[in-house]
Design an enzyme around this catalytic site. Structure first.
Site, PDB file in Angstrom:
ATOM      1  CG  ASP A   1      -4.037 -34.510  68.272  1.00 33.96           C
ATOM      2  OD1 ASP A   1      -3.404 -33.979  69.207  1.00 33.96           O
ATOM      3  OD2 ASP A   1      -3.661 -35.557  67.709  1.00 33.96           O
ATOM      4  CB  SER A   2      -4.476 -31.933  73.235  1.00 38.17           C
ATOM      5  OG  SER A   2      -4.126 -30.618  72.843  1.00 38.17           O
TER       6      SER A   2
ATOM      7  CG  ASP B   1      -1.784 -31.585  66.302  1.00 35.77           C
ATOM      8  OD1 ASP B   1      -0.768 -31.908  65.664  1.00 35.77           O
ATOM      9  OD2 ASP B   1      -1.886 -31.723  67.534  1.00 35.77           O
TER      10      ASP B   1
ATOM     11  CE  LYS C   1       1.765 -30.938  66.972  1.00 33.73           C
ATOM     12  NZ  LYS C   1       1.633 -32.417  67.147  1.00 33.73           N
TER      13      LYS C   1
ATOM     14  CD  GLU D   1       1.206 -37.320  67.626  1.00 33.96           C
ATOM     15  OE1 GLU D   1       0.526 -36.576  68.359  1.00 33.96           O
ATOM     16  OE2 GLU D   1       1.225 -38.567  67.766  1.00 33.96           O
TER      17      GLU D   1
ATOM     18  CD  GLU E   1       3.940 -34.526  74.126  1.00 30.29           C
ATOM     19  OE1 GLU E   1       3.112 -34.697  75.042  1.00 30.29           O
ATOM     20  OE2 GLU E   1       3.617 -34.352  72.936  1.00 30.29           O
TER      21      GLU E   1
END
Length: 286
Positions: free
Chosen positions: A45-46, A84, A114, A116, A183
């Site tokens: 998503d970056s 993501d 993925k 978070e 991270e």
């Protein structure tokens, strides 16, 4: 090229050889990374801040992630493709979480997703796994929590925070994630988690003891011109500067008339060209 990387391949790499992962966003990046031999491609998503000009990752939507994941999938890489799940795509309800993850798989052609967060994400993880969707976890500095964290700060520096990270990692592994991204955590914490969980850990700013490492395509290749480099980024090239230099050379050649050359231009057959020149003379004379 070798055999296609799968969940089973990743799980079998626990303890080595180290896994390599790169965050990439389109067909060209995926082709380059795959040609170089990467194991995992994360469509992060970056993309929001690295490609689309937003200030953080929170502006990424499910539609954006599907678009870029599908672009990566069209490279048909040997590497495994992980999509993501963006902010708010797995926070509202289990039904919506499964639907959004399913779209990343079906429309984006991701091979896993993925998300978070730690123990509070267990119901979502269990729902996704029940829908036969492989899940990669992500602990530590979780960019979607940037507002709560008060910025991009290293996590787990205090004893209780480090203990919570270890407990989160164990819970995610027990729930069935096939790997965990760590991270922005101290080396000693990442090393402990790597020892204590049975699934591979992939570090980014988490020291050398993880089962693999990931960096963003743009960061490791130096695409950004004026962005401050994070401490954990090792820059292997300066492609942004090289691109500026290449464009400057192109513009200079255009202005001087050196581009295009005769060899970079097309010709008619000689007889046709003579006939056309005669026609042109008539038109100009008329």
């Amino acid at each position: 090229m070798g055999e296609k990387i799968t969940v089973a391949t990743v799980q079998a790499r626990k303890g080595g050889p180290p896994l390599t992962m790169v965050t990439a966003y389109d067909t060209v990046m995926a082709t380059i990374a795959d040609r170089a031999g990467v194991d995992l491609i994360l469509v992060g998503d970056s993309v929001a801040d690295n490609v689309l000009g937003f200030s953080d990752t929170l502006s990424a939507t499910v539609e954006i992630m599907i678009h870029h994941t599908a672009a990566v999938a069209r490279a048909r890489p040997r590497a495994m493709i992980i999509g993501d799940m963006p902010w708010l795509s797995y926070h509202i309800s289990l039904e919506e979480s499964v639907r959004n993850a399913g779209r990343l798989i079906r429309e984006g052609q991701a091979e896993a997703v993925k998300l978070e967060g730690g123990r509070k994400r267990l119901p979502v993880i269990e729902a996704l796994l029940a829908a036969e969707i492989p899940v990669m976890g992500h602990l530590g500095l979780t960019p979607q929590s940037v507002r709560v964290m008060g910025g991009y700060r290293v996590q787990g520096r205090r004893l209780e925070a480090a203990r919570a990270l270890v407990e989160d990692a164990r819970a995610l592994a027990a729930a069935g994630v096939f790997a965990i991204v760590l991270e922005g955590v101290p080396t000693i914490v990442a090393r402990a988690i790597t020892r204590l969980v049975p699934v591979p850990t992939i570090g980014i700013g988490a020291g050398p003891h993880c089962d693999g490492q990931v960096l963003v395509f743009h960061d490791l290749l130096g695409w950004h011109l004026d962005r401050r480099k994070a401490k954990f980024v090792r820059q292997y090239a300066r492609l942004g500067e090289a691109a500026v230099s290449a464009l400057q050379s192109f513009f200079a050649d255009v202005r001087s008339g050196a581009f295009p050359s005769e060899g970079e231009s097309y010709r008619m057959e000689e007889e046709e060209e003579r006939a056309f020149e005669a026609l042109l003379n008539e038109l100009e004379g008329g």
